[in-house]
Design a protein around this motif. Structure first.
Motif, mmCIF file in Angstrom:
data_model
loop_
_atom_site.group_PDB
_atom_site.id
_atom_site.type_symbol
_atom_site.label_atom_id
_atom_site.label_comp_id
_atom_site.label_asym_id
_atom_site.label_seq_id
_atom_site.Cartn_x
_atom_site.Cartn_y
_atom_site.Cartn_z
ATOM 1 N N ARG A 183 -11.310 5.930 -8.042
ATOM 2 C CA ARG A 183 -10.412 4.667 -8.142
ATOM 3 C C ARG A 183 -10.309 4.127 -9.287
ATOM 4 O O ARG A 183 -10.333 2.600 -9.347
ATOM 5 C CB ARG A 183 -10.688 3.763 -6.616
ATOM 6 C CG ARG A 183 -10.484 4.561 -4.936
ATOM 7 C CD ARG A 183 -9.065 4.736 -5.378
ATOM 8 N NE ARG A 183 -8.677 3.819 -4.182
ATOM 9 C CZ ARG A 183 -8.871 3.571 -3.232
ATOM 10 N NH1 ARG A 183 -9.814 3.927 -2.522
ATOM 11 N NH2 ARG A 183 -8.170 2.338 -2.539
ATOM 12 N N ARG A 202 -9.528 -1.156 0.232
ATOM 13 C CA ARG A 202 -9.206 -1.104 1.472
ATOM 14 C C ARG A 202 -7.260 -0.875 1.510
ATOM 15 O O ARG A 202 -6.184 -0.704 2.065
ATOM 16 C CB ARG A 202 -9.667 -2.037 2.271
ATOM 17 C CG ARG A 202 -10.899 -1.916 2.703
ATOM 18 C CD ARG A 202 -10.833 -2.199 4.046
ATOM 19 N NE ARG A 202 -11.312 -4.070 3.701
ATOM 20 C CZ ARG A 202 -11.490 -5.106 2.897
ATOM 21 N NH1 ARG A 202 -12.739 -4.867 2.837
ATOM 22 N NH2 ARG A 202 -11.306 -6.142 2.914
ATOM 23 N N GLY A 221 1.004 -1.524 0.159
ATOM 24 C CA GLY A 221 0.479 -0.373 0.466
ATOM 25 C C GLY A 221 0.508 0.905 -0.647
ATOM 26 O O GLY A 221 0.355 2.085 -0.430
ATOM 27 N N GLU A 222 2.433 0.838 0.711
ATOM 28 C CA GLU A 222 2.927 2.291 0.549
ATOM 29 C C GLU A 222 3.120 2.328 -1.123
ATOM 30 O O GLU A 222 3.328 4.022 -1.532
ATOM 31 C CB GLU A 222 4.371 2.015 1.699
ATOM 32 C CG GLU A 222 5.009 2.960 1.221
ATOM 33 C CD GLU A 222 6.544 2.499 2.235
ATOM 34 O OE1 GLU A 222 7.669 3.126 1.577
ATOM 35 O OE2 GLU A 222 6.926 2.460 3.152
ATOM 36 N N GLY A 265 1.114 1.200 -3.659
ATOM 37 C CA GLY A 265 -0.111 1.894 -4.459
ATOM 38 C C GLY A 265 -0.002 0.960 -5.701
ATOM 39 O O GLY A 265 1.402 0.631 -6.054
ATOM 40 N N HIS A 308 -5.894 0.735 -7.210
ATOM 41 C CA HIS A 308 -6.966 1.354 -7.870
ATOM 42 C C HIS A 308 -7.916 0.218 -8.431
ATOM 43 O O HIS A 308 -6.865 -0.938 -8.140
ATOM 44 C CB HIS A 308 -7.066 2.212 -8.734
ATOM 45 C CG HIS A 308 -6.477 3.657 -8.360
ATOM 46 N ND1 HIS A 308 -5.199 4.118 -7.607
ATOM 47 C CD2 HIS A 308 -6.729 4.328 -8.955
ATOM 48 C CE1 HIS A 308 -5.532 5.233 -7.112
ATOM 49 N NE2 HIS A 308 -6.224 5.544 -8.127
ATOM 50 N N GLY A 355 -5.639 0.453 -0.704
ATOM 51 C CA GLY A 355 -5.044 0.929 -1.755
ATOM 52 C C GLY A 355 -4.478 1.808 -3.048
ATOM 53 O O GLY A 355 -4.713 2.249 -3.961
#
Length: 260
Positions: free
Chosen positions: A199, A169, A148-149, A151, A173, A171
């Motif tokens: 998203r 959740r 998620g860092e 993405g 798309h 992060g």
């Protein structure tokens, strides 16, 4: 339509398109498709990807080794990071897990996926995720590696609503391909209706998965317009609004140098 679309995932370096670049770019312009991202699938082919992006300012690249690839150079973090330093490289991928075609011990595939995630985090570039019949492991590894860092995007989404919710959740798309236009793709249509507008991306995955009314033919970036029209219909908005949103999403996610 004044807002331009982006084909967020295609393979214009494939042999199907050799010598047809001018024709493809002209078709994009005629259909209000302003940009396209060419996703890498092997390191051996990556010079061809870069060459295209250097010739055409509205093409971008991602560097990675597809999870199905069993021959050729195995990437390590340093190699991916080095290639990602090129100014036209805006993402790491495509990468992920694919249990559909391969059998046996696939730990090598999971380790390759982790390598890509770590390179993405180190370069601060987003991931392009391919997952097929491997959703649970894909999500688990993304979470374990702190993906998620960085993405990124789940490209050519074909999973359930629950998987989409989990990806959001984390992060990520969600990108829809021509499959969303297929009559029986009810699960994917449901997901497209659900995913928040900020998203969503649209793509062709060309040369594969041509949308209706071109199903079964050679796909190309100009046809992303049909994908966008169907997603707009499912969300109850006009194509202009969908184009504006998905193009904004693309440039926000990938940090591409400009809209020019």
């Amino acid at each position: 339509m004044s807002a331009l679309l982006v084909d967020s995932h295609c393979h214009l370096d494939f042999a199907d398109f050799a010598g047809r670049e001018g024709e493809l770019l002209a078709a994009m312009k005629a259909n209000d498709v302003g940009w396209a991202l060419i996703a890498g699938v092997t390191l051996e082919r990556f010079p061809d990807v870069l060459a295209l992006t250097e010739r055409f300012p509205n093409l971008f690249a991602a560097v990675g080794v597809h999870p199905d690839t069993q021959e050729g150079e195995e990437p390590d973090q340093e190699r991916l990071i080095s290639l990602a330093n090129h100014p036209k490289v805006v993402a790491i991928g495509e990468t992920g897990l694919d249990y559909y075609r391969l059998e046996g011990d696939l730990e090598w595939q999971r380790e390759r996926f982790r390598t890509h995630i770590r390179a993405a985090r180190r370069t601060n570039k987003p991931l392009i995720i391919h997952t097929r019949e491997a959703a649970a492991d894909t999500l688990r590894i993304l979470e374990e590696e702190g993906a998620g860092e960085a993405g990124g995007v789940f490209h050519c989404f074909t999973e359930t609503l629950a998987v989409a919710e989990a990806a959001l959740r984390l992060g990520f798309h969600i990108s829809f391909s021509g499959i969303v236009t297929f009559k029986n793709a009810l699960q994917i249509k449901e997901v497209a209706s659900f995913v928040p507008l900020d998203r969503i991306l649209v793509e062709t995955d060309a040369p594969y998965l041509a949308p209706v009314p071109h199903r079964g033919k050679l796909n190309h970036p100009a046809l992303v317009r049909h994908v966008a029209e169907e997603v707009a219909r499912l969300k109850g908005i006009d194509i202009e609004a969908l184009a504006q949103a998905t193009t904004t999403n693309f440039f926000r996610l990938f940090g591409a140098a400009s809209h020019a």
